[in-house]
Design an enzyme around this catalytic site. Structure first.
Site, PDB file in Angstrom:
ATOM      1  N   SER A  32       0.826  -1.211   0.000  1.00 55.30           N
ATOM      2  CA  SER A  32       0.000   0.000   0.000  1.00 55.30           C
ATOM      3  C   SER A  32       0.860   1.260   0.000  1.00 55.30           C
ATOM      4  CB  SER A  32      -0.899   0.042   1.247  1.00 55.30           C
ATOM      5  OG  SER A  32      -1.748  -1.062   1.251  1.00 55.30           O
ATOM      6  N   HIS A  64      -3.490  -2.670  -4.285  1.00 48.92           N
ATOM      7  CA  HIS A  64      -2.536  -3.600  -4.905  1.00 48.92           C
ATOM      8  C   HIS A  64      -2.894  -3.734  -6.386  1.00 48.92           C
ATOM      9  CE1 HIS A  64      -0.636  -5.058  -1.133  1.00 48.92           C
ATOM     10  NE2 HIS A  64      -1.771  -4.620  -0.630  1.00 48.92           N
ATOM     11  N   ARG A  85       0.601  -9.250  -4.137  1.00 47.96           N
ATOM     12  CA  ARG A  85       0.915  -9.923  -2.882  1.00 47.96           C
ATOM     13  C   ARG A  85      -0.310 -10.690  -2.406  1.00 47.96           C
ATOM     14  NH1 ARG A  85       3.281  -5.916   1.104  1.00 47.96           N
ATOM     15  NH2 ARG A  85       5.182  -7.131   1.329  1.00 47.96           N
ATOM     16  N   HIS A  87      -1.987 -12.135   0.907  1.00 45.99           N
ATOM     17  CA  HIS A  87      -1.885 -12.047   2.365  1.00 45.99           C
ATOM     18  C   HIS A  87      -2.394 -13.331   3.003  1.00 45.99           C
ATOM     19  CE1 HIS A  87      -2.107  -7.900   0.905  1.00 45.99           C
ATOM     20  NE2 HIS A  87      -1.402  -7.563   1.965  1.00 45.99           N
ATOM     21  N   GLU A 186      -5.661  -4.760  14.915  1.00 51.23           N
ATOM     22  CA  GLU A 186      -5.387  -5.201  16.270  1.00 51.23           C
ATOM     23  C   GLU A 186      -6.292  -4.480  17.261  1.00 51.23           C
ATOM     24  OE1 GLU A 186      -3.065  -3.616  14.262  1.00 51.23           O
ATOM     25  OE2 GLU A 186      -2.549  -5.554  13.372  1.00 51.23           O
ATOM     26  N   SER A 205       1.577  -8.420   6.780  1.00 53.82           N
ATOM     27  CA  SER A 205       2.337  -9.020   5.672  1.00 53.82           C
ATOM     28  C   SER A 205       3.806  -9.131   6.072  1.00 53.82           C
ATOM     29  CB  SER A 205       2.193  -8.167   4.410  1.00 53.82           C
ATOM     30  OG  SER A 205       2.818  -6.905   4.596  1.00 53.82           O
ATOM     31  N   ASN A 228      -1.057   4.934   9.588  1.00 55.48           N
ATOM     32  CA  ASN A 228      -1.887   5.349  10.730  1.00 55.48           C
ATOM     33  C   ASN A 228      -1.115   4.991  11.988  1.00 55.48           C
ATOM     34  OD1 ASN A 228      -2.745   2.495   9.643  1.00 55.48           O
ATOM     35  ND2 ASN A 228      -3.083   2.455  11.849  1.00 55.48           N
TER      36      ASN A 228
HETATM   37  N1  HPA Z   1      -2.521  -2.695  11.696  1.00 57.76           N
HETATM   38  C1  HPA Z   1      -2.320  -3.718  10.852  1.00 57.76           C
HETATM   39  N2  HPA Z   1      -2.161  -3.561   9.550  1.00 57.76           N
HETATM   40  C2  HPA Z   1      -2.198  -2.297   9.065  1.00 57.76           C
HETATM   41  C3  HPA Z   1      -2.410  -1.186   9.894  1.00 57.76           C
HETATM   42  C4  HPA Z   1      -2.576  -1.402  11.283  1.00 57.76           C
HETATM   43  O1  HPA Z   1      -2.755  -0.470  12.087  1.00 57.76           O
HETATM   44  N3  HPA Z   1      -2.406  -0.096   9.082  1.00 57.76           N
HETATM   45  C5  HPA Z   1      -2.178  -0.546   7.820  1.00 57.76           C
HETATM   46  N4  HPA Z   1      -2.065  -1.877   7.798  1.00 57.76           N
END
Ligand code: HPA
Length: 265
Positions: A32, A64, A85, A87, A186, A205, A228
């Site tokens: 990304s 992607h 890719r 995942h 998460e 990944s 983020n």
């Molecule tokens: N967590 C897991 N994967 C991610 C995140 C995240 O905060 N941001 C972009 N991919």
């Protein structure tokens, strides 16, 4: 039983048939936000749909490209660019996750560059910032390797290449990437756990691909775009749109950065 190495060799043969190109020096998996790096790194020699090559799955993730490209870098070297890719969370199994890397190795790539968009645990970081991956923690409970294949993962993310990257941009920070299985983000508690065990970056990944690359004898380089701050560190909810938007905003800058780095490899 399916043999991932044979599958990769078959895919490599197909790529050669479709492109007329027999081998490459390195490969890049562009996650990304990173797709434009290939355009700046050199000239395109070939561009095919990954769906034409055995073992690749149609990408289900926006951001992607689903393309395999071969670029002639300004350095004179050739790079396979894997925009397809798979995942772990897509459910095709760990062999599919490793396929792009094994195909790269079968095409002769000696260096595997892995990039991704990820969440930042370090509060000093901001969305849109690229960071070097210095090591990883694999929390997926899976490995791309089977049997008694005791591969050394010391200096998995090549300190030699990280030094080159720091010559290009001395301000780059680095951190330990923690791969979760996803596809859910998460929980804040999981992010705190990742932090307490030494993690700086959370994502879905890269770690499994890095293991496969090392086992195939490649030197690995990894970078994350912090799209983020991780759940609970940032106070607002996470969204995939936010990840895409951060990628778009950062794209020109990180594309130039990565293009400069790969031309030094
Ligand atoms: N967590 C897991 N994967 C991610 C995140 C995240 O905060 N941001 C972009 N991919």
């Amino acid at each position: 039983m399916e043999n991932p190495k044979l599958n990769a060799e078959a895919a490599s043969k197909t790529i050669t048939e479709l492109t007329g190109i027999e081998s490459v020096d390195m490969a890049l998996t562009l996650g990304s936000g990173w797709a434009k790096a290939a355009d700046l790194a050199g000239e395109e020699l070939a561009n095919i749909d990954a769906s034409e090559v055995p073992g690749f799955h149609k990408t289900s993730v926006s951001g992607h490209t689903g393309k395999l490209r071969i670029m002639q870098l300004e350095s004179g070297k050739k790079a396979l660019v894997v925009g397809a890719r798979t995942h772990l969370y897509e459910g095709h199994g760990v062999d599919s996750v490793a396929h792009g890397v094994l195909v790269s190795a079968a095409m002769g790539a000696k260096i595997m560059v892995l990039t991704n968009g990820a969440g930042g645990i370090n509060e000093k970081w901001i969305a849109g910032q690229p960071v070097l991956i210095s090591d990883h923690i694999n929390l997926t409970a899976s490995s791309p390797l089977k049997g008694a294949n005791f591969v050394d993962l010391t200096d998995l993310y090549s300190s030699r290449i990280r030094k080159l990257a720091l010559e290009v941009d001395p301000s780059l920070d680095s951190g330990v990437y923690v791969q979760f299985p996803g596809p859910h983000y998460e929980t804040p508690a999981e992010v705190m756990m990742a932090k307490s065990i030494g993690g700086d970056i959370v994502g879905m990944s890269t770690a499994i691909e890095a293991i496969a690359a090392r086992a195939a004898g490649m030197e690995v380089f990894g970078m994350s775009l912090i799209t983020n701050l991780a759940a609970g560190i940032q106070k607002t909810p996470l969204s995939h749109q936010e990840v895409i938007d951060a990628g778009k905003m950062a794209e020109p800058k990180i594309a130039k950065l990565l293009a400069e780095i790969v031309n030094r490899l």
